[in-house]
Design an enzyme around this catalytic site. Structure first.
Site, short mmCIF file in Angstrom:
data_model
loop_
_atom_site.label_atom_id
_atom_site.label_comp_id
_atom_site.label_asym_id
_atom_site.label_seq_id
_atom_site.Cartn_x
_atom_site.Cartn_y
_atom_site.Cartn_z
N GLU A 1 7.77 8.60 11.06
CA GLU A 1 7.08 9.55 10.46
C GLU A 1 5.57 8.33 9.99
O GLU A 1 5.45 6.76 10.31
CB GLU A 1 8.00 9.05 9.34
CG GLU A 1 9.14 9.86 9.16
CD GLU A 1 10.57 9.50 7.50
OE1 GLU A 1 10.47 10.90 7.94
OE2 GLU A 1 10.65 8.31 7.77
N LYS B 1 4.37 5.56 7.84
CA LYS B 1 4.94 4.19 6.52
C LYS B 1 3.48 3.98 5.28
O LYS B 1 2.22 3.28 6.11
CB LYS B 1 4.63 2.95 8.00
CG LYS B 1 5.52 2.16 6.31
CD LYS B 1 5.78 0.61 7.23
CE LYS B 1 6.45 -0.49 6.52
NZ LYS B 1 5.72 -1.37 5.77
N ASP C 1 1.13 3.50 2.57
CA ASP C 1 1.22 1.69 1.40
C ASP C 1 0.79 2.13 0.44
O ASP C 1 -0.39 1.98 -0.35
CB ASP C 1 0.05 1.04 2.11
CG ASP C 1 0.05 -0.36 2.21
OD1 ASP C 1 0.57 -0.67 1.48
OD2 ASP C 1 -2.07 -0.88 2.05
N TYR D 1 10.82 10.83 1.74
CA TYR D 1 11.47 10.44 3.18
C TYR D 1 12.51 10.81 3.51
O TYR D 1 13.54 10.34 4.53
CB TYR D 1 10.24 10.17 3.87
CG TYR D 1 10.60 8.54 2.94
CD1 TYR D 1 11.65 7.72 3.56
CD2 TYR D 1 9.34 7.78 2.34
CE1 TYR D 1 11.19 6.67 2.87
CE2 TYR D 1 9.10 7.31 1.82
CZ TYR D 1 10.78 6.07 2.02
OH TYR D 1 9.89 5.11 1.19
N LYS E 1 4.04 -1.89 12.98
CA LYS E 1 2.52 -1.98 11.91
C LYS E 1 1.80 -2.31 12.70
O LYS E 1 1.12 -2.41 13.52
CB LYS E 1 2.88 -3.84 11.56
CG LYS E 1 4.51 -3.57 10.90
CD LYS E 1 4.08 -3.05 9.46
CE LYS E 1 3.19 -4.26 8.37
NZ LYS E 1 3.00 -3.98 7.17
N CYS F 1 -39.35 -5.99 -5.19
CA CYS F 1 -39.10 -4.48 -4.59
C CYS F 1 -39.32 -6.22 -2.99
O CYS F 1 -40.06 -7.03 -2.88
CB CYS F 1 -40.18 -3.96 -3.77
SG CYS F 1 -39.87 -3.50 -2.15
N CYS G 1 -42.33 -5.52 -0.56
CA CYS G 1 -43.97 -5.29 -1.07
C CYS G 1 -43.82 -6.29 -2.90
O CYS G 1 -45.69 -5.70 -2.52
CB CYS G 1 -44.05 -3.55 -0.87
SG CYS G 1 -43.29 -2.84 -2.28
N CYS H 1 -37.86 0.77 -5.51
CA CYS H 1 -39.13 0.59 -5.74
C CYS H 1 -39.91 2.19 -4.90
O CYS H 1 -39.69 2.78 -4.45
CB CYS H 1 -39.25 -0.15 -3.78
SG CYS H 1 -41.28 -0.37 -3.61
N CYS I 1 -44.79 0.08 0.62
CA CYS I 1 -43.86 -0.19 0.69
C CYS I 1 -43.34 -0.49 2.49
O CYS I 1 -43.07 0.70 2.98
CB CYS I 1 -42.72 -0.63 0.04
SG CYS I 1 -41.08 -0.63 0.83
#
Length: 673
Positions: A120, A122, A124, A226, A314, A408, A411, A424, A430
């Site tokens: 199954e 696990k 978190d 579960y 884990k 910017c 430029c 920008c 640019c």
């Protein structure tokens, strides 16, 4: 029918619809119809002053609580021993096999069976322990120390996938599961939250341990179940029987539960889960391996801390903390200014992380990172994408300030803020914008100019004054041969590739233009529907929104793009140089009696033998409709290598999936006769 009978009928109906929507992902009625029934029940409750114990109106969250009350579990909630690698996992299995063999030697008349296993996910989140008496939910608690937890019944009632009543009404049972916040729900919540949540685990735990159940309700939590930890009546022969009991009693059970007769199969399944992990819409930090037979579990028993019949495998952490050292600002092809964070190097999910994304200035402010330089931050890495900073570890503004640029960085043009982003607007002068636009234009999925690279675009910009994609078509051999690293062969190859690109198909040309909010699938829809560049350029918003997968925002982007005099001039310049986007061929009438006829199909992942474009074309020729997203209307998903969230969603919805590319090609060939 009297009022109480009507209320009971409405409660029964609404709970049935809730179960099908939130637990089975199979809605039976529309949201509008549900809301009408819900409003009718609310009005009757207000009229009578009575709320039935299992009324769905209980899920909105009640008054602020004074504090948490301790709750003693009827059966202990055990921790799990941990295995960090395959060797430790094998050691656990060897110990279990030895214990079984020792018992069988001493009890030959009634031996334990050969061990089989269940794997199954696990989760978190936050462990939940629910108590039902005579079918009614009477208590919900956190794990606490495994013996005593905190009562959180009011908070848990707000989780719509938790049944308030169950069909099993014989005595008392305790059911264990995990309260979670889906990642998609977290992302949506953070879009408008005054205080964004740092991660899904903390969001779920914080909501369930909040004294205000209304806060819990706002976070739209879910839960997977579960285990039946205690029952004074029912007993199970094995894990599979217990899981069927949970399903029959309307508990939400995760679809990724697999059963295995050998330990080698367990190891292979764990490898598959590691690959699938990044595509899930919720956090997992490992998998749990259990022996399936209940009598074996009873005989193996427990150490002081752990059951001997289960172990947690884990995974490497996808989330950790490190120090935010600095922030730099990058300019993209649309002029968007994106912050890039440099962090103190840290190991995460098997790599050393030094750079993280911060998305935009709005993201920095929402995550309380404005004064975070030099402080510890949460980071997460998913798949192979650049890690993301989730927020500060502490809420104090105790670090150096991230100063937002006003001009910017490339430029020097003054920046404009649009929504959460800085832009920008110096499109013509640019350099990073120009280089990125030209590189995108020449890329494989666009005009497919072979051997072209970002370095080539930069060199042509710096030395030959190439300022827009249209300038590529004015290049001459005498210009290129003078450039550093450009020999005769390279110059001729580039000119030939540019010439070849003039006849690219219309969909690729539209993609090459870089229309905001459009990708390859959208430009193909445009090309197939309109058939010519002039027709696409003349399309109205009203026309566009009638096309598949094109909504209002995308339609506005397309119309605005072609209304821009700068874009019109650039396109005309290319046409004058001989660029002639090829109209799509008239498709042959699709086959109507193939395996794929009439099916809505989604492609996801990498197809090595066919490629996405060829697979799409062949499916459409066989009468399939190929779409970009998985929904309840999807009939089939074709999953190639590294399939992501679309595969996970299909599996959760129970949609058929073909994961073997050879099988997919066989079906295509058979359908063609």
């Amino acid at each position: 029918m009297d009022v109480m009978q009507k209320m009971k009928q409405l409660v029964e109906q609404l709970n049935k619809y809730n179960y099908h929507y939130y637990t089975l992902d199979e809605p039976l009625i529309s949201d509008k119809e549900y809301d009408q029934l819900y409003d009718e029940l609310t009005a009757l409750e207000a009229e009578t002053g009575v709320t039935l114990p299992d009324s769905p109106t209980m899920r909105v969250g009640g008054e602020l609580l004074q504090g948490f009350k301790p709750h003693r579990h009827l059966s202990p909630l055990w921790s799990l021993d941990k295995a960090q690698n395959e060797e430790q996992l094998q050691n656990w299995n060897n110990r279990a096999i030895k214990l079984i063999a020792d018992y069988n030697t001493k009890n030959p008349e009634n031996p334990l069976p050969e061990p089989t296993y269940v794997v199954e996910l696990k989760f978190d989140g936050l462990t939940l322990n629910l108590t039902y008496t005579d079918g009614n939910l009477v208590q919900a608690a956190t794990r606490g120390n495994g013996v005593v937890g905190e009562g959180i019944l009011a908070q848990v009632k707000t989780i719509k996938s938790v049944p308030l009543t169950i069909p099993y009404r014989e005595g008392t049972i305790e059911v264990q599961g995990e309260g979670i916040m889906n990642l998609s729900v977290l992302a949506k919540y953070n879009e408008t939250a005054a205080e964004p949540l740092k991660n899904a685990r903390n969001a779920a735990a914080g909501a369930l341990r909040n004294l205000n159940p209304r806060v819990t309700a706002e976070r739209k939590l879910s839960a997977f179940f579960y285990n039946v930890g205690y029952s004074d009546q029912v007993r199970f022969r094995d894990h599979r029987e217990m899981m069927e009991f949970l399903k029959e009693n309307r508990f939400k059970v995760n679809p990724f539960v697999t059963y295995h007769s050998s330990f080698d199969e367990v190891v292979r399944e764990l490898e598959r889960i590691v690959e699938r992990r990044a595509s899930l819409d919720y956090l997992i930090d490992g998998a749990v391996v259990k022996i399936t037979d209940m009598r074996t579990r009873e005989i193996l028993g427990y150490t002081d801390k752990f059951p001997r019949w289960a172990v947690a495998f884990k995974f490497e952490a996808e989330e950790t903390t490190t120090v935010l050292e600095s922030v730099s600002w990058n300019v993209g092809r649309t002029g968007k200014i994106t912050p890039l964070a440099k962090v103190e190097p840290v190991e995460l999910a098997g790599v050393t992380v030094q750079n993280c994304t911060l998305n935009n200035v709005g993201d920095i402010e929402r995550k309380n990172l404005k004064f975070a330089l030099g402080t510890r931050v949460f980071i997460r890495r998913s798949n192979d994408v650049i890690p993301e900073i989730l927020g500060k570890v502490t809420d104090e503004q105790d670090g150096g300030e991230i100063v937002f640029p006003t001009v910017c960085p490339a430029c020097g043009t003054s920046l404009e803020q649009r929504g959460a982003h800085l832009f920008c607007n110096n499109r013509l002068g640019c350099k990073p914008q120009i280089v990125a636009r030209i590189t995108h234009f020449a890329s494989r999925d666009a005009m497919d100019i072979e051997t072209f690279s970002e370095k080539t675009a930069e060199q042509l910009h710096d030395e030959l004054n190439v300022h827009e994609p249209a300038d590529l078509y004015t290049l001459k051999f005498d210009d290129l041969i003078k450039l550093d690293r450009f020999g005769e062969k390279k110059a001729n190859n580039l000119l030939e590739a540019i010439e070849q690109s003039k006849g690219r198909d219309l969909a690729s040309f539209l993609f090459a233009l870089g229309i905001p909010n459009t990708g390859k699938s959208t430009t193909k829809v445009l090309a197939d529907h309109y058939g010519s560049l002039s027709a696409v350029m003349s399309a109205t918003v009203e026309d566009l929104i009638t096309l598949p997968d094109i909504g209002g925002i995308v339609a506005e982007s397309i119309v605005s793009f072609f209304a821009d005099p700068f874009q019109q001039a650039a396109i005309q310049k290319m046409l004058d140089q001989g660029v002639a986007p090829k109209a799509p061929d008239k498709p042959a009438a699709p086959v109507t009696d193939s395996f794929f006829s009439g099916k809505t199909v989604v492609l996801t992942g990498t197809l090595h033998q066919l490629g996405r474009d060829e697979a799409t074309a062949r499916l459409e020729a066989l009468g399939a409709k190929v779409t970009g997203s998985v929904s309840k209307k999807t009939d089939l998903v074709i999953a190639g290598e590294k399939a992501g969230s679309k595969l996970a969603k299909a599996q959760e919805l129970g949609i058929p999936v073909i994961e073997d590319e050879d099988e997919f090609i066989r079906l295509l060939n058979e359908s063609n006769g």
